[in-house]
Design an enzyme around this catalytic site. Structure first.
Site, mmCIF file in Angstrom:
data_model
loop_
_atom_site.group_PDB
_atom_site.id
_atom_site.type_symbol
_atom_site.label_atom_id
_atom_site.label_comp_id
_atom_site.label_asym_id
_atom_site.label_seq_id
_atom_site.Cartn_x
_atom_site.Cartn_y
_atom_site.Cartn_z
ATOM 1 N N PRO A 1 -10.445 1.344 0.412
ATOM 2 C CA PRO A 1 -10.937 0.174 1.152
ATOM 3 C C PRO A 1 -9.862 -0.773 1.691
ATOM 4 C CG PRO A 1 -11.187 -0.193 -1.179
ATOM 5 C CD PRO A 1 -10.673 1.218 -1.023
ATOM 6 N N CYS A 2 -9.099 -0.305 2.649
ATOM 7 C CA CYS A 2 -8.076 -1.150 3.268
ATOM 8 C C CYS A 2 -8.710 -2.310 4.039
ATOM 9 C CB CYS A 2 -7.154 -0.322 4.158
ATOM 10 S SG CYS A 2 -7.995 0.650 5.418
#
Length: 183
Positions: free
Chosen positions: A147-148
């Protein structure tokens, strides 16, 4: 769900499948070890050479690839429905040691939460590596699952995202809504 196509990238056999999502068509690629990439279909990696009919990829390698693609697709669909808050599909993350360290840390950011690039740099004991963390974040090949999109500026503002700030905002909003509904 098996792969739509099979190909080789840097001598690694990959299967690829497309799934519809609220952010557009996602292309999942998997090796026998796990999900290799999640990309918006318009940003597909064209360096891969197609293998005719996937004949060169058979047996347990093909079965493992198909299994990872199926699980990845199911988990992404559940994520977008608000039913999944933590991905469990195996990943095949390839990058430098530093990039992999950053990507591992990104996976520790809770669903519906966010942190800054500075927070990530500090958590990996590299507090002065904020720009390098940003570069590693931008090089993340497995969007959404790693989850950047949960990393924001130190001032709390949205910063760049490989797929645009609008998509980043959509993902953060989706998680906020689903997190509130789960409580």
């Amino acid at each position: 769900m098996g792969a739509d196509t099979y190909c080789l990238v840097k001598s690694t056999p990959l299967g690829r499948a497309l799934i519809n999502s609220p952010v557009g068509i996602l292309e999942l690629s998997a090796s026998a070890d796990g999900i290799y990439s999640v990309l918006l279909a318009k940003d597909r990696n064209e360096e891969a050479g197609q293998l005719k009919n996937g004949n060169e990829i058979t047996g347990s390698v093909k079965a493992a690839i198909d299994s990872h693609l199926e699980q990845g697709a199911k988990e992404l669909e559940a994520y977008f429905r608000g039913e999944l808050m933590q991905f469990t599909v195996a990943l095949d993350l390839r990058g430098t040691n530093f990039q992999r360290q950053v990507w591992q840390e990104l996976q520790q950011i809770g669903y519906g939460k966010s942190c800054s690039y500075q927070d990530i740099a500090s958590s990996i004991s590299r507090p002065k590596a904020v720009r390098a963390v940003g570069a590693a974040n931008g090089a993340n090949p497995v969007a959404i699952i790693v989850p950047c999109h949960r990393v924001i500026g130190k001032n709390g503002k949205l910063t760049g995202y490989a797929y645009g700030v609008e998509m980043k905002q959509f993902l953060l909003d989706l998680e906020q809504v689903n997190r509130r509904e789960a409580v």
